[in-house]
Design an enzyme around this catalytic site. Structure first.
Site, PDB file in Angstrom:
ATOM      1  N   HIS A 129       2.591  14.374   0.405  1.00 36.48           N
ATOM      2  CA  HIS A 129       2.015  15.638  -0.072  1.00 36.48           C
ATOM      3  C   HIS A 129       3.147  16.658  -0.100  1.00 36.48           C
ATOM      4  O   HIS A 129       4.233  16.409   0.434  1.00 36.48           O
ATOM      5  CB  HIS A 129       0.899  16.127   0.865  1.00 36.48           C
ATOM      6  CG  HIS A 129      -0.279  15.203   0.915  1.00 36.48           C
ATOM      7  ND1 HIS A 129      -1.198  15.092  -0.099  1.00 36.48           N
ATOM      8  CD2 HIS A 129      -0.674  14.308   1.864  1.00 36.48           C
ATOM      9  CE1 HIS A 129      -2.112  14.187   0.212  1.00 36.48           C
ATOM     10  NE2 HIS A 129      -1.819  13.696   1.397  1.00 36.48           N
ATOM     11  N   HIS A 189       0.832  -1.213   0.000  1.00 36.44           N
ATOM     12  CA  HIS A 189       0.000   0.000   0.000  1.00 36.44           C
ATOM     13  C   HIS A 189       0.866   1.263   0.000  1.00 36.44           C
ATOM     14  O   HIS A 189       1.323   1.707   1.048  1.00 36.44           O
ATOM     15  CB  HIS A 189      -0.889  -0.027   1.258  1.00 36.44           C
ATOM     16  CG  HIS A 189      -1.928   1.050   1.300  1.00 36.44           C
ATOM     17  ND1 HIS A 189      -3.044   0.948   2.091  1.00 36.44           N
ATOM     18  CD2 HIS A 189      -2.031   2.244   0.670  1.00 36.44           C
ATOM     19  CE1 HIS A 189      -3.796   2.034   1.939  1.00 36.44           C
ATOM     20  NE2 HIS A 189      -3.195   2.836   1.089  1.00 36.44           N
ATOM     21  N   ASP A 210      -9.313   2.751  -2.736  1.00 32.34           N
ATOM     22  CA  ASP A 210      -8.659   3.451  -1.618  1.00 32.34           C
ATOM     23  C   ASP A 210      -8.450   4.929  -1.958  1.00 32.34           C
ATOM     24  O   ASP A 210      -8.154   5.290  -3.084  1.00 32.34           O
ATOM     25  CB  ASP A 210      -7.313   2.824  -1.273  1.00 32.34           C
ATOM     26  CG  ASP A 210      -6.657   3.544  -0.104  1.00 32.34           C
ATOM     27  OD1 ASP A 210      -7.329   3.729   0.915  1.00 32.34           O
ATOM     28  OD2 ASP A 210      -5.488   3.946  -0.225  1.00 32.34           O
ATOM     29  N   ARG A 247       1.552   8.643  -6.522  1.00 30.93           N
ATOM     30  CA  ARG A 247       1.010   9.897  -7.075  1.00 30.93           C
ATOM     31  C   ARG A 247       1.151  10.067  -8.580  1.00 30.93           C
ATOM     32  O   ARG A 247       0.771  11.118  -9.099  1.00 30.93           O
ATOM     33  CB  ARG A 247       1.640  11.123  -6.376  1.00 30.93           C
ATOM     34  CG  ARG A 247       1.575  11.104  -4.862  1.00 30.93           C
ATOM     35  CD  ARG A 247       0.163  11.093  -4.350  1.00 30.93           C
ATOM     36  NE  ARG A 247       0.106  11.327  -2.896  1.00 30.93           N
ATOM     37  CZ  ARG A 247      -0.936  11.013  -2.142  1.00 30.93           C
ATOM     38  NH1 ARG A 247      -1.990  10.421  -2.680  1.00 30.93           N
ATOM     39  NH2 ARG A 247      -0.927  11.273  -0.856  1.00 30.93           N
ATOM     40  N   GLY A 279      -2.328  12.196   5.448  1.00 31.49           N
ATOM     41  CA  GLY A 279      -1.285  11.313   4.925  1.00 31.49           C
ATOM     42  C   GLY A 279       0.052  11.488   5.585  1.00 31.49           C
ATOM     43  O   GLY A 279       0.430  12.597   5.974  1.00 31.49           O
ATOM     44  N   HIS A 320       1.234   5.272  -2.025  1.00 25.94           N
ATOM     45  CA  HIS A 320       0.716   6.265  -2.970  1.00 25.94           C
ATOM     46  C   HIS A 320       1.911   6.927  -3.657  1.00 25.94           C
ATOM     47  O   HIS A 320       2.615   7.718  -3.036  1.00 25.94           O
ATOM     48  CB  HIS A 320      -0.129   7.311  -2.235  1.00 25.94           C
ATOM     49  CG  HIS A 320      -1.355   6.728  -1.593  1.00 25.94           C
ATOM     50  ND1 HIS A 320      -2.562   6.629  -2.236  1.00 25.94           N
ATOM     51  CD2 HIS A 320      -1.547   6.174  -0.366  1.00 25.94           C
ATOM     52  CE1 HIS A 320      -3.455   6.056  -1.445  1.00 25.94           C
ATOM     53  NE2 HIS A 320      -2.860   5.770  -0.292  1.00 25.94           N
ATOM     54  N   ASN A 343      -5.455   5.946  -6.875  1.00 25.36           N
ATOM     55  CA  ASN A 343      -6.203   7.215  -6.744  1.00 25.36           C
ATOM     56  C   ASN A 343      -5.364   8.387  -7.223  1.00 25.36           C
ATOM     57  O   ASN A 343      -5.081   9.333  -6.493  1.00 25.36           O
ATOM     58  CB  ASN A 343      -6.669   7.428  -5.293  1.00 25.36           C
ATOM     59  CG  ASN A 343      -5.540   7.519  -4.308  1.00 25.36           C
ATOM     60  OD1 ASN A 343      -4.483   6.919  -4.521  1.00 25.36           O
ATOM     61  ND2 ASN A 343      -5.730   8.254  -3.232  1.00 25.36           N
ATOM     62  N   ASP A 388       1.091   2.633   3.657  1.00 32.47           N
ATOM     63  CA  ASP A 388       0.173   3.721   3.298  1.00 32.47           C
ATOM     64  C   ASP A 388       0.975   5.025   3.124  1.00 32.47           C
ATOM     65  O   ASP A 388       0.520   6.107   3.495  1.00 32.47           O
ATOM     66  CB  ASP A 388      -0.964   3.894   4.320  1.00 32.47           C
ATOM     67  CG  ASP A 388      -2.085   4.797   3.785  1.00 32.47           C
ATOM     68  OD1 ASP A 388      -2.042   5.181   2.615  1.00 32.47           O
ATOM     69  OD2 ASP A 388      -3.005   5.118   4.572  1.00 32.47           O
TER      70      ASP A 388
HETATM   71 ZN   LIG Z   1      -6.910   4.481   2.737  1.00 33.22          ZN
END
Ligand SMILES: [Zn+2]
Length: 434
Positions: free
Chosen positions: A317, A58, A150, A62, A332, A60, A92, A313
């Site tokens: 940012h 998991h 997610d 981006r 986040g 991100h 996402n 996770d």
């Molecule tokens: Zn989540």
């Protein structure tokens, strides 16, 4: 036998246990021998540990569309520095990864970046809008390893049931961010004594457990209806468990044999809502940091295996975004580069958590959820490995991160267990031997 790298006197630790020291010879992408041999390069590994490469279910990254926060290159570099050889990217992005071509494009681009390997997740529903299912078969053929909305929650149980059924028939697990949108409402932190004192909108623990309870019934429904039941794999995967009550429900459902799995993040294992007393948005994350009782329960769940794996996770940012006030800053925490040393220090060193179990939750656990075979330290095994140092202490300095998110709630913490060398199929993808 001539190899490429020889690790002299490395302490071997994998999910099966700690195996003493060995001279590990690596070549042709595999472990050639555990009893030495000739090599082009010799790495003195006395006092250092060699483990299978970590696998993050998991993260991100981006890309596409939000490269100002992170991109494939910076994200996969951060992963390699953190000892990760494999990583699942969340869909996402902008646009959402919901088509086969988008999955292929990510894989092709990542293959040019010789760092951690990328395994893209794709959306469960088109645009992650929760209405129309994506083409699981085409996504699978393109290389997607799981489906998830997610970043959002799955409000329509009927869509989730159909999606689970469809994904299961193509061998894909579905991962869910389990929070009830109504109960969570505008909560920016855990609802409890601290949020009341600060006068901030809270997100109750029951937002998570209420949604988990519903989703378990959906899994039960789908599982009973499936004509061919995929054995030994997860149908539904719960992301980032944060509450004691949510864990209890997962534990009970697993005892009943429901095909589910669950992950926990480094922040939910080490931080609490008390960290928000100073109103610092560094600690703003979804689901929120809970109480110490929740942390204790999650550590117990990780130990017993109700929680199958640690997943970061990693959610970067920009510093500008994270400098907004607590109400407006985005959710986040970035953690790819600190996850292993953090949990090695806080759980193994400070609390006596068994080392091989922690290694299992970073390696075999996530691999099993995707139906991948384990990597154990034996002759013939794939040489996707991490060499790390259990004793040398270093302070977390986010300014030196490869990730574009150069801030951290653990800045200034003294940690041990830092990765020194990460290998993907025998190739060095991170070198920090100094
Ligand atoms: Zn989540």
């Amino acid at each position: 036998m001539k190899g490429e790298i020889l690790f002299k006197n490395a302490t071997l630790v994998d999910a099966r246990g700690e195996h003493g020291t060995a001279d590990v010879l690596v070549g042709e992408g595999r472990i050639l021998s555990l009893s030495g041999g000739e090599a082009q390069r010799v790495v003195e590994a006395k006092g250092r540990c060699l483990s299978p490469g970590f696998f993050d279910l998991h993260a991100h990254l981006r890309e596409p569309g939000q490269e100002v926060k992170e991109d494939l290159r910076s994200g996969l570099e951060a992963a390699a520095r953190g000892g990760y050889t494999d990583l699942v990217s969340m869909p996402n992005t902008t646009p959402v990864v919901d088509r086969a071509e988008a999955v292929r494009a990510l894989r092709e681009k990542a293959a040019q970046i010789d760092r951690a390997r990328l395994h893209p997740a794709a959306a469960l529903t088109q645009g992650q809008e929760g209405q129309v299912l994506c083409e699981a078969r085409l996504l699978r053929e393109a290389g997607a390893v799981l489906l998830t909305d997610d970043g959002r929650t799955n409000e329509d149980a009927g869509v989730l049931a159909l999606g689970l059924r469809y994904a299961a028939s193509w061998g894909l697990p579905v991962a869910v961010h389990a929070e009830d949108a109504g109960l969570r409402r505008g909560g920016v932190m855990h609802e409890g004594e601290v949020s009341w004192r600060l006068g901030l909108p809270g997100n109750p623990a029951y937002a998570e457990s209420a949604r988990i309870a519903r989703d378990l019934e959906v899994v039960r429904y789908v599982w009973e209806a499936l004509e061919t039941r995929p054995q030994g794999r997860s149908l539904l995967h719960f992301q980032h468990l944060s509450t004691r009550r949510g864990l209890e429900l997962v534990r009970q459902a697993k005892r009943e044999g429901l095909p589910i799995s669950a992950e926990v993040t480094p922040h939910h294992l080490t931080l609490t809502d008390a960290h928000l007393e100073g109103l610092d948005p560094l600690y703003k994350v979804a689901p929120p940091l809970r109480t110490w009782a929740d942390v204790e329960a999650l550590v117990e769940g990780l130990l017993e295996g109700s929680l199958d794996c640690v997943a970061t996770d990693h959610a970067p940012h920009t510093e500008d975004e994270k400098s907004l006030d607590l109400l407006r800053a985005p959710f986040g925490i970035p953690s790819l580069e600190v996850a292993w040393p953090l949990l090695y220090t806080e759980l193994v060193q400070k609390r006596g958590f068994p080392l091989s179990v922690l290694v299992a939750r970073f390696t075999d656990g996530p691999r099993r959820i995707l139906g991948l075979p384990p990597i154990h330290l034996e002759e013939g095994a794939e040489a996707s490995l991490v060499l790390w140092d259990p004793s040398q202490r270093r302070t977390v300095d986010p300014k030196g991160f490869a990730s574009k998110a150069r801030y951290s709630p653990w800045a200034g913490w003294g940690l041990s267990g830092w990765p020194l060398l990460t290998l993907v199929e025998g190739r060095v993808v991170f070198e920090g031997l100094g």
